[in-house]
Design an enzyme around this catalytic site. Structure first.
Site, PDB file in Angstrom:
ATOM      1  N   GLY A   1     -13.976  24.189  -1.000  1.00  0.00           N
ATOM      2  CA  GLY A   1     -15.248  23.795  -1.606  1.00  0.00           C
ATOM      3  C   GLY A   1     -16.470  24.307  -0.875  1.00  0.00           C
ATOM      4  O   GLY A   1     -17.467  24.685  -1.498  1.00  0.00           O
TER       5      GLY A   1
ATOM      6  N   ASP B   1      -7.517  30.898   5.788  1.00  0.00           N
ATOM      7  CA  ASP B   1      -7.018  29.694   5.099  1.00  0.00           C
ATOM      8  C   ASP B   1      -5.570  29.973   4.725  1.00  0.00           C
ATOM      9  O   ASP B   1      -5.255  31.077   4.270  1.00  0.00           O
ATOM     10  CB  ASP B   1      -7.858  29.410   3.829  1.00  0.00           C
ATOM     11  CG  ASP B   1      -7.659  27.987   3.297  1.00  0.00           C
ATOM     12  OD1 ASP B   1      -6.503  27.552   3.157  1.00  0.00           O
ATOM     13  OD2 ASP B   1      -8.661  27.320   3.016  1.00  0.00           O
TER      14      ASP B   1
ATOM     15  N   LYS C   1      -5.828  31.386  -1.524  1.00  0.00           N
ATOM     16  CA  LYS C   1      -7.269  31.115  -1.645  1.00  0.00           C
ATOM     17  C   LYS C   1      -8.110  32.237  -1.046  1.00  0.00           C
ATOM     18  O   LYS C   1      -9.170  32.582  -1.574  1.00  0.00           O
ATOM     19  CB  LYS C   1      -7.615  29.798  -0.953  1.00  0.00           C
ATOM     20  CG  LYS C   1      -7.188  28.572  -1.721  1.00  0.00           C
ATOM     21  CD  LYS C   1      -7.747  27.312  -1.072  1.00  0.00           C
ATOM     22  CE  LYS C   1      -7.418  26.118  -1.943  1.00  0.00           C
ATOM     23  NZ  LYS C   1      -7.951  24.866  -1.358  1.00  0.00           N
TER      24      LYS C   1
ATOM     25  N   CYS D   1     -10.509  15.055   0.952  1.00  0.00           N
ATOM     26  CA  CYS D   1     -10.865  15.027  -0.463  1.00  0.00           C
ATOM     27  C   CYS D   1      -9.673  14.655  -1.333  1.00  0.00           C
ATOM     28  O   CYS D   1      -9.827  14.039  -2.381  1.00  0.00           O
ATOM     29  CB  CYS D   1     -11.357  16.400  -0.907  1.00  0.00           C
ATOM     30  SG  CYS D   1     -12.807  16.934  -0.031  1.00  0.00           S
TER      31      CYS D   1
END
Ligand SMILES: [Zn+2]
Length: 250
Positions: free
Chosen positions: A38, A59, A83, A186
């Site tokens: 994000g 990542d 990602k 999250c």
């Protein structure tokens, strides 16, 4: 700069604070972004479109359907892809001149000791307390400025750590690395989608200011954003004399 670049970056060049010289510094720079979610999405899109010459993305994760509500560099047809590769595609669609390197690994101390010294600025776009401390320690060790962002539920935070500034607190001066801390992420707590956009964009802004050399970086304070009340506040941060990371050894 060639003619294409003069045109592409003309709205930066028009700014007194950036100009040709500042844009050339941005083009010659290397930013390390850890976390391609994000915060990493808007940060990488802005840094790539603004002309950062080299971006390294770290990542180990792949794109999941639940990411798409807020991780704006990823797309539905890239669900299941790495990602880092997904963000590289998004950045290069905007700016084919951006040189984006992908490292599909979890950031550990060895990887950080290899990558951090090669960067001019590091962005912490992770959502993991332990990794945040590893990144902070590596940036202090190698004296590379760090722009740390965080977002959870309706709130965001920003902190710029410049180890070259003798009065600048590091992340461990403010958040003890030894604290018993329950990982809140999250995935379990939820996050209001535009908050990551706001904080990730601010991380890009702080990085560009450091690279081009204008303004005042948001050092020596913790900036906090509450989207529910649209309230911004900041708390002064001080170096802790016995900080396990940045205290000078006598
Ligand atoms: Zn410290």
């Amino acid at each position: 700069m060639n003619d294409d670049q003069l045109l592409r970056y003309s709205r930066h060049i028009l700014l007194d604070e950036i100009g040709i010289e500042g844009q050339e510094r941005i083009l010659a720079s290397h930013v390390l972004i850890i976390g391609a979610g994000g915060l990493g999405s808007p940060a990488a899109l802005y840094l790539g479109s603004a002309g950062v010459g080299r971006i390294t993305l770290v990542d180990d994760d792949t794109v999941d359907m639940t990411n798409l509500q807020r991780q704006i560099a990823h797309t539905t047809d890239r669900v299941g892809s790495a990602k880092v590769e997904s963000i590289r595609s998004a950045v290069q669609a905007i700016n084919p001149g951006a040189n984006v390197a992908c490292v599909q690994r979890r950031a550990d101390q060895d990887l950080l000791d290899e990558l951090v010294p090669q960067a001019n600025v590091v962005l912490d776009c992770t959502d993991n307390y332990r990794t945040r401390h590893l990144i902070n320690a590596a940036c202090v060790r190698h004296r590379i400025p760090l722009v740390a962002g965080a977002a959870l539920r309706l709130d965001g935070q920003l902190m710029v750590i410049d180890p070259r500034d003798p009065d600048c607190a590091c992340y461990a001066c403010v958040f003890s690395p030894d604290a018993e801390f329950e990982e809140i992420q999250c995935s379990t707590m939820g996050v209001f989608s535009p908050v990551v956009g706001v904080i990730g964009s601010l991380q890009a802004a702080e990085a560009l200011k450091l690279l081009a050399g204008f303004g005042h970086p948001a050092t020596r304070r913790l900036v906090m954003f509450d989207s529910a009340s649209q309230d911004w506040s900041s708390m002064q941060t001080n170096r802790t004399l016995d900080c396990p990371v940045c205290a000078r050894k006598a």
